[in-house]
Design a protein around this motif. Structure first.
Motif, short mmCIF file in Angstrom:
data_model
loop_
_atom_site.label_atom_id
_atom_site.label_comp_id
_atom_site.label_asym_id
_atom_site.label_seq_id
_atom_site.Cartn_x
_atom_site.Cartn_y
_atom_site.Cartn_z
N LEU A 111 -18.31 -3.04 1.71
CA LEU A 111 -18.43 -4.17 0.77
C LEU A 111 -19.34 -3.75 -0.39
O LEU A 111 -20.18 -2.85 -0.24
CB LEU A 111 -19.04 -5.40 1.46
CG LEU A 111 -18.21 -6.10 2.53
CD1 LEU A 111 -19.04 -7.20 3.17
CD2 LEU A 111 -16.93 -6.68 1.93
N LEU A 112 -19.19 -4.42 -1.51
CA LEU A 112 -20.06 -4.18 -2.68
C LEU A 112 -20.63 -5.50 -3.16
O LEU A 112 -19.89 -6.46 -3.38
CB LEU A 112 -19.26 -3.52 -3.82
CG LEU A 112 -19.98 -3.47 -5.19
CD1 LEU A 112 -21.23 -2.60 -5.12
CD2 LEU A 112 -19.03 -2.97 -6.28
N ILE A 113 -21.94 -5.54 -3.32
CA ILE A 113 -22.60 -6.69 -3.97
C ILE A 113 -23.12 -6.19 -5.32
O ILE A 113 -24.15 -5.53 -5.39
CB ILE A 113 -23.75 -7.25 -3.12
CG1 ILE A 113 -23.25 -7.69 -1.75
CG2 ILE A 113 -24.42 -8.42 -3.85
CD1 ILE A 113 -24.33 -8.24 -0.84
N PRO A 114 -22.43 -6.48 -6.41
CA PRO A 114 -22.90 -6.03 -7.72
C PRO A 114 -24.05 -6.91 -8.22
O PRO A 114 -23.98 -8.14 -8.12
CB PRO A 114 -21.66 -6.17 -8.61
CG PRO A 114 -20.86 -7.26 -7.97
CD PRO A 114 -21.14 -7.17 -6.49
N CYS A 115 -25.08 -6.28 -8.76
CA CYS A 115 -26.28 -7.03 -9.16
C CYS A 115 -26.68 -6.78 -10.61
O CYS A 115 -27.81 -7.07 -11.00
CB CYS A 115 -27.45 -6.69 -8.24
SG CYS A 115 -27.23 -7.29 -6.55
N LEU A 116 -25.79 -6.22 -11.41
CA LEU A 116 -26.06 -6.02 -12.83
C LEU A 116 -25.09 -6.88 -13.64
O LEU A 116 -23.87 -6.83 -13.42
CB LEU A 116 -25.89 -4.55 -13.22
CG LEU A 116 -26.86 -3.56 -12.56
CD1 LEU A 116 -26.42 -2.13 -12.81
CD2 LEU A 116 -28.27 -3.79 -13.09
N ASP A 117 -25.62 -7.66 -14.59
CA ASP A 117 -24.80 -8.65 -15.30
C ASP A 117 -23.54 -8.04 -15.91
O ASP A 117 -22.43 -8.54 -15.72
CB ASP A 117 -25.63 -9.31 -16.39
CG ASP A 117 -26.72 -10.19 -15.82
OD1 ASP A 117 -27.52 -9.68 -15.02
OD2 ASP A 117 -26.77 -11.38 -16.18
N LEU A 118 -23.71 -6.98 -16.69
CA LEU A 118 -22.55 -6.41 -17.37
C LEU A 118 -21.63 -5.67 -16.41
O LEU A 118 -20.41 -5.64 -16.62
CB LEU A 118 -23.00 -5.48 -18.50
CG LEU A 118 -23.17 -6.17 -19.86
CD1 LEU A 118 -24.30 -7.17 -19.83
CD2 LEU A 118 -23.38 -5.15 -20.97
N GLU A 119 -22.20 -5.10 -15.36
CA GLU A 119 -21.38 -4.45 -14.35
C GLU A 119 -20.48 -5.47 -13.65
O GLU A 119 -19.30 -5.20 -13.37
CB GLU A 119 -22.28 -3.75 -13.33
CG GLU A 119 -21.52 -3.02 -12.24
CD GLU A 119 -22.43 -2.74 -11.05
OE1 GLU A 119 -23.16 -3.67 -10.65
OE2 GLU A 119 -22.41 -1.61 -10.54
N VAL A 120 -21.05 -6.67 -13.37
CA VAL A 120 -20.25 -7.74 -12.77
C VAL A 120 -19.03 -8.05 -13.64
O VAL A 120 -17.89 -8.16 -13.16
CB VAL A 120 -21.10 -9.01 -12.57
CG1 VAL A 120 -20.23 -10.21 -12.22
CG2 VAL A 120 -22.16 -8.79 -11.50
N ARG A 121 -19.26 -8.14 -14.94
CA ARG A 121 -18.16 -8.46 -15.86
C ARG A 121 -17.16 -7.32 -15.95
O ARG A 121 -15.95 -7.53 -16.06
CB ARG A 121 -18.73 -8.81 -17.23
CG ARG A 121 -19.44 -10.15 -17.24
CD ARG A 121 -20.14 -10.45 -18.56
NE ARG A 121 -20.53 -11.84 -18.67
CZ ARG A 121 -21.61 -12.35 -18.09
NH1 ARG A 121 -22.41 -11.57 -17.38
NH2 ARG A 121 -21.90 -13.64 -18.21
N LEU A 122 -17.67 -6.10 -15.93
CA LEU A 122 -16.77 -4.95 -16.03
C LEU A 122 -15.90 -4.83 -14.77
O LEU A 122 -14.70 -4.54 -14.86
CB LEU A 122 -17.59 -3.67 -16.24
CG LEU A 122 -16.80 -2.44 -16.66
CD1 LEU A 122 -16.10 -2.68 -17.99
CD2 LEU A 122 -17.72 -1.23 -16.78
N LEU A 123 -16.49 -5.06 -13.61
CA LEU A 123 -15.71 -5.04 -12.37
C LEU A 123 -14.61 -6.10 -12.41
O LEU A 123 -13.48 -5.86 -12.01
CB LEU A 123 -16.63 -5.28 -11.17
CG LEU A 123 -17.53 -4.11 -10.76
CD1 LEU A 123 -18.61 -4.59 -9.81
CD2 LEU A 123 -16.71 -3.00 -10.13
#
Length: 779
Positions: A111-123
């Motif tokens: 699993l992946l928990i993304p914690c960077l604002d722009l990374e969340v949007r890019l994913l």
């Protein structure tokens, strides 16, 4: 570390310690959880906090830290079983990054928990829906974009007032009507507090340069900072926590907080919001709670906050709830709150120590919030913009009249043969503004309108002021004499300012004057003793503002100053056989309407104790301070506030109210016509240089002016954009217009600046013409 209840196989739980684990059972199907955003300094990313929360719940879970720089300090933590360090965003290749992320998530139990604002949007943009990424989808993000108006409505809370029009004029207006300042907020990241339009323009440029996207303004809301953090899966709210920030760093980041459950209303509203957004992942709502308990939503972040482990150690472990797909039962009381501490850890030998960075001056390099270069995601335009690149161009211009901030070109004739730059008087606008002002003060009692001579001593304007029944307000005897010469009788005039008796003379006759200091009152007594002849029906003093620093006025809120002023003023009034008055003056265009009226009411409050000491009420209350051209609709409300909340004498003694609104009457009465001499293109915008300069428009570098272009048959207003108009001088600050669209403007074109009356005319000076305003003597 506790291993749980051997009989049930479930971990046991007790809030307030990290040596126990929460009752989530085994971590569902997860065998490995990747967590990004691992940098941890005084402004940390959330990754390490999320990792510690998962370790708290499952000591045996494999946790892998993921980041984009070996300088991300949280990667050194022993809470991680492993780490992945991908290339920084400065060098990352998008297709390769997508392949890397997909490879990481290939195992069934990853699993992946993304914690960077722009990374969340890019994913969300590049991978779309992915059942192994515990982050919101693009559709979810679209529902909570800034400013979060829809989210606030669904939650049943307020939302901070905002402005998305980033033209100079709109910024200036919004800032002036925000008494506690504004926030310049990036489209996807960053926020800076500002108090002036100039600061907003500078900080907006920083946001654009750093993050590559747009920005907007939000009005600062005073109150206590709070947050709601939550975890949701496929639109189902798993759990949430309410945190009130008890201690913050100088950067405004949470250092300690009080933890509580959500009330039913907030929980229901949040459940509806995440259901409608089909939200998956962590999230944070940043709120302000007023002293009355009302909540205002400031923004919604698409990941857990960096303090999330503080809630976990208090008994609400949201990262664990997200991975488990369910909330833990509350078997015990929550710990009341948490605090952060600083902890030193050994570096990971694989990463090694970050090398010392040599910089100018030999100082150590300060910690960087984004060693991964996250801002490059925006600069490289890898993340799609949430709004159009130039939102101001799609926003209709506010309705305006010729006497407001636009429309002056309707009264301006075609360019004539005269040399440019040239100044053109639009006298009908003076009468229009006077009539509007007169309507504002109708019904407020006895009101006298005064023309501030310094804002426009043009003979035609002085004659028009006299024709309209105004009196002159002068700051020198020279001004009073000029006003008298053009119809504003000196014996009806008002003298103000610190040097009102200049140039020296033996005799002065006026209707009223207001001493600026105790020294001036003492000096007047001395001058009268020496034979100075002074005739006035009203003698008064100027009260200093109570809450705003000013070089003018007597601090009547100080008992010693009040006592001396009452004695000197009383004896002077008796000596001249005059009534007495009190004056307040501060630029309304600086304070805005709400702050001006509060300061005015507070300063004039001195009238009551003065009346007690002098034995009679004031005959005149005189208020002034250049009002902004946009704020005509606020005049009546502000004066009404002063009369209601100011001294009792204002309501009980029927004093004459004198209003000196200054530049609100004269600002629109002059236009400056100029010619384009140079056009310069760059990759991002265009500059033009005109033959006018700040000497022709001294306020232009500091105040927005409407601009129109003559297209051969008519004047056409220039729309908002990203270009600049520069003055002809060699001064860096000679910038006459910013954030304009100059795509149709060419060398040789004729432009006109509106709103060049008032100080743009009365303070204009020759500069860069090879002339001297006066000859110098020879020594």
């Amino acid at each position: 570390m506790e291993e749980g209840d051997p009989a049930s196989g479930e971990p046991t739980y007790a809030a307030g310690t990290e040596t126990v684990v929460a009752p989530f059972g085994r971590a569902a199907k997860a065998g490995t959880v990747f967590i990004s955003g691992m940098h941890s300094d005084t402004n940390p990313s959330p990754g390490l906090s999320v990792a510690r929360s998962l370790r708290l719940a499952w000591p045996g879970l494999r946790i892998v830290g993921l980041d984009y720089s070996p300088e991300s300090s949280g990667l050194h933590s022993d809470v991680l079983d492993d780490l992945v360090c991908l290339p920084t965003w400065r060098r990352a290749h998008l297709e390769t990054w997508v392949e890397q992320m997909c490879r990481l998530l290939e195992p069934d139990d990853a699993l992946l928990i993304p914690c960077l604002d722009l990374e969340v949007r890019l994913l969300a943009t590049e991978l779309g829906f992915h059942d192994k990424i515990l982050g919101p989808s693009k559709a979810s993000l679209d529902m909570v974009r800034k400013p979060p108006v829809d989210a606030a409505e669904r939650l049943g809370v307020r939302v901070a007032e905002s402005e998305t029009d980033t033209s100079w004029h709109a910024i200036d207006r919004f800032v002036r009507r925000s008494p506690h300042g504004v926030w310049v907020k990036g489209e996807v990241y960053d926020a800076y507090r500002a108090y002036t339009a100039g600061e907003v323009l500078a900080l907006g440029s920083v946001v654009e340069h750093t993050w590559g996207g747009g920005w907007h303004l939000e009005r600062h809301v005073a109150g206590q900072e709070c947050s709601i953090a939550f975890a949701a899966l496929n639109g189902r709210l798993l759990d949430a926590v309410f945190v009130t920030k008890a201690l913050v760093t100088v950067a405004g980041k949470t250092w300690a907080g009080e933890v509580a459950e959500l009330d039913d209303s907030l929980r229901d509203g949040l459940a509806d919001l995440v259901a409608d957004a089909r939200w998956t992942g962590g999230g944070e709502l940043e709120l302000i709670r007023s002293w009355h308990g009302d909540l205002t939503l400031m923004e919604l972040n698409p990941r857990f906050p960096a303090w999330i482990h503080g809630a976990s150690v208090c008994g609400i472990n949201l990262p664990a709830a997200l991975v488990a797909g369910r909330a833990a039962s509350r078997d015990g009381l929550l710990a009341p709150g948490f605090t952060r501490v600083v902890e030193e850890i050994p570096v990971n030998p694989t990463l090694g120590i970050t090398p010392f960075g040599w910089v100018a001056g030999g100082l150590p390099r300060p910690a960087d919030k984004h060693p991964s270069g996250m801002s490059c995601l925006g600069q490289r335009h890898l993340v799609p913009a949430e709004r159009a690149a130039a939102p101001e161009e799609s926003i209709p211009a506010p309705t305006s009249t010729a006497a407001q901030t636009g429309g002056f070109e309707e009264l301006l004739g075609p360019p004539g043969p005269e040399a440019t730059p040239s100044r053109h008087l639009l006298l009908p606008l003076f009468a229009e503004q006077f009539q509007a002002l007169k309507e504002q003060v109708e019904g407020l009692g006895r009101v006298l309108l005064a023309h501030s001579v310094k804002t426009c001593p043009q003979p035609a304007v002085l004659r028009e002021a006299a024709r309209l029944g105004m009196v002159a307000e002068a700051i020198s005897l020279a001004e009073l004499e000029a006003a008298d010469r053009f119809g504003l009788a000196a014996e009806q005039g008002i003298l103000n300012g610190p040097a009102k008796w200049w140039p020296a003379t033996d005799r002065v006759r006026c209707w009223a004057f207001f001493a600026d200091s105790l020294a001036e009152l003492r000096s007047l007594h001395a001058r009268l003793d020496s034979g100075f002849e002074l005739e006035a029906e009203v003698v008064g003093i100027r009260a200093a503002p109570v809450h705003v620093a000013s070089r003018f006025g007597i601090p009547l809120h100080e008992p010693e100053a009040m006592a001396e002023a009452a004695g000197l003023l009383g004896s002077l009034a008796r000596r001249l056989g005059a009534a007495w008055g009190l004056h307040f003056h501060f630029a309304q265009s600086v304070l805005g309407a709400s702050r001006w009226q509060r300061e005015c009411a507070a300063a004039l409050g001195a009238a009551d104790p003065l009346a007690d000491q002098m034995g009679r009420p004031p005959a005149v209350l005189d208020v002034g301070g250049g009002w902004h051209i946009d704020d005509m609709p606020y005049v009546r409300a502000s004066l009404g506030y002063v009369l209601e909340h100011g001294p009792a004498a204002a309501r009980e003694a029927d004093p004459l109210l004198v209003l000196e609104p200054g530049k609100i009457l004269t600002q629109p009465t002059v236009a400056v016509v100029t010619q384009v001499v140079v056009r310069r293109e760059s990759r991002k915008h265009c500059d033009i240089v005109v033959d006018a300069a700040e000497g022709d428009m001294p306020e232009a570098p500091y105040q927005p002016h409407p601009v129109a272009r003559f297209d051969g048959s008519r004047w056409v207003p220039l729309p908002p954009g990203r270009d600049r108009i520069l003055g002809r001088s060699c001064m860096e600050h000679d910038v006459l217009g910013v954030r304009l669209d100059l795509s149709d403007v060419q060398e040789g074109d004729i432009l006109a600046f509106g709103m060049c009356g008032a100080y743009d005319t009365s303070m204009a000076y020759d500069f860069g013409r090879g002339t001297a305003s006066r000859e110098l003597g020879h020594s």
